[in-house]
Write a protein that holds these residues in place. Structure first.
Motif, PDB file in Angstrom:
ATOM      1  N   VAL A   9       0.514   4.665  -2.355  1.00  0.00           N
ATOM      2  CA  VAL A   9       0.469   6.002  -1.767  1.00  0.00           C
ATOM      3  C   VAL A   9       1.534   6.880  -2.403  1.00  0.00           C
ATOM      4  O   VAL A   9       1.263   8.012  -2.812  1.00  0.00           O
ATOM      5  CB  VAL A   9       0.663   5.931  -0.231  1.00  0.00           C
ATOM      6  N   ARG A  12       0.375   7.317   9.460  1.00  0.00           N
ATOM      7  CA  ARG A  12      -0.146   7.204   8.099  1.00  0.00           C
ATOM      8  C   ARG A  12       0.352   5.915   7.461  1.00  0.00           C
ATOM      9  O   ARG A  12       1.202   5.230   8.021  1.00  0.00           O
ATOM     10  CB  ARG A  12       0.253   8.420   7.275  1.00  0.00           C
ATOM     11  N   THR A  13      -0.163   5.590   6.312  1.00  0.00           N
ATOM     12  CA  THR A  13       0.183   4.346   5.635  1.00  0.00           C
ATOM     13  C   THR A  13       1.668   4.270   5.294  1.00  0.00           C
ATOM     14  O   THR A  13       2.316   3.259   5.504  1.00  0.00           O
ATOM     15  CB  THR A  13      -0.656   4.192   4.351  1.00  0.00           C
ATOM     16  N   HIS A  18      -3.348  11.860  -0.167  1.00  0.00           N
ATOM     17  CA  HIS A  18      -2.861  10.599  -0.729  1.00  0.00           C
ATOM     18  C   HIS A  18      -2.365   9.570   0.282  1.00  0.00           C
ATOM     19  O   HIS A  18      -2.209   8.404  -0.079  1.00  0.00           O
ATOM     20  CB  HIS A  18      -1.750  10.884  -1.745  1.00  0.00           C
ATOM     21  N   ASP A  19      -2.100   9.971   1.505  1.00  0.00           N
ATOM     22  CA  ASP A  19      -1.579   9.039   2.515  1.00  0.00           C
ATOM     23  C   ASP A  19      -2.583   8.946   3.648  1.00  0.00           C
ATOM     24  O   ASP A  19      -2.644   9.826   4.509  1.00  0.00           O
ATOM     25  CB  ASP A  19      -0.211   9.498   3.020  1.00  0.00           C
ATOM     26  N   GLN A  39       0.824  -1.207   0.000  1.00  0.00           N
ATOM     27  CA  GLN A  39       0.000   0.000   0.000  1.00  0.00           C
ATOM     28  C   GLN A  39       0.860   1.261   0.000  1.00  0.00           C
ATOM     29  O   GLN A  39       0.483   2.274  -0.586  1.00  0.00           O
ATOM     30  CB  GLN A  39      -0.954  -0.003   1.191  1.00  0.00           C
ATOM     31  N   SER A  40       2.036   1.217   0.626  1.00  0.00           N
ATOM     32  CA  SER A  40       2.930   2.382   0.619  1.00  0.00           C
ATOM     33  C   SER A  40       3.353   2.744  -0.795  1.00  0.00           C
ATOM     34  O   SER A  40       3.486   3.916  -1.134  1.00  0.00           O
ATOM     35  CB  SER A  40       4.174   2.115   1.472  1.00  0.00           C
TER      36      SER A  40
END
Length: 125
Positions: free
Chosen positions: A12, A88-89, A117-118, A8-9
């Motif tokens: 992002v 955050r992610t 976005h994060d 997922q990072s």
């Protein structure tokens, strides 16, 4: 060097890098190499790297400084400050030289993009 986010990072960082502001603290965005997960503005350069590892000094007891809804971990670095997003992610790192004091002002120009976005997982306390 560019960080190498995964999962997922990575998603992002791809979205965030495509939406970064043209200016930070009135400094124009500069070309960086390789630049896939990093950006810079002005001279001396304010730098951003997306998808970095968790800072080794970041603990549950570390202070969290909120700037426009984004939590940051701050560390004094050689010639300025290093700020890393918290809660955050992805970990996003911003390096700000002391010539821009107060260095945290650069985070104001980046907060909206980070928020878009994060995803927020945990707010500053």
């Amino acid at each position: 060097p560019d960080p190498a986010p995964t999962g997922q990072s990575e998603q992002v960082c791809t979205a965030l890098m495509a939406d970064l502001p043209v200016t930070v603290l009135d400094g124009q965005r500069r070309k960086v190499e390789p630049g896939r997960r990093s950006a810079a503005w002005g001279d001396p350069a304010i730098t951003l790297r997306c998808g970095v590892e968790k800072p080794p000094n970041l603990t549950a007891a570390s202070p969290c400084y909120e700037v426009n809804g984004v939590g940051w971990f701050a560390e004094e670095a050689s010639g300025g400050y290093l700020f890393t997003t918290i809660g955050r992610t992805a970990f996003i790192e911003v390096g700000v030289p002391s010539e821009y004091a107060p260095e945290a002002n650069a985070l104001v120009d980046l907060a909206a993009t980070v928020s878009r976005h994060d995803p927020l997982l945990k707010a500053c306390l």
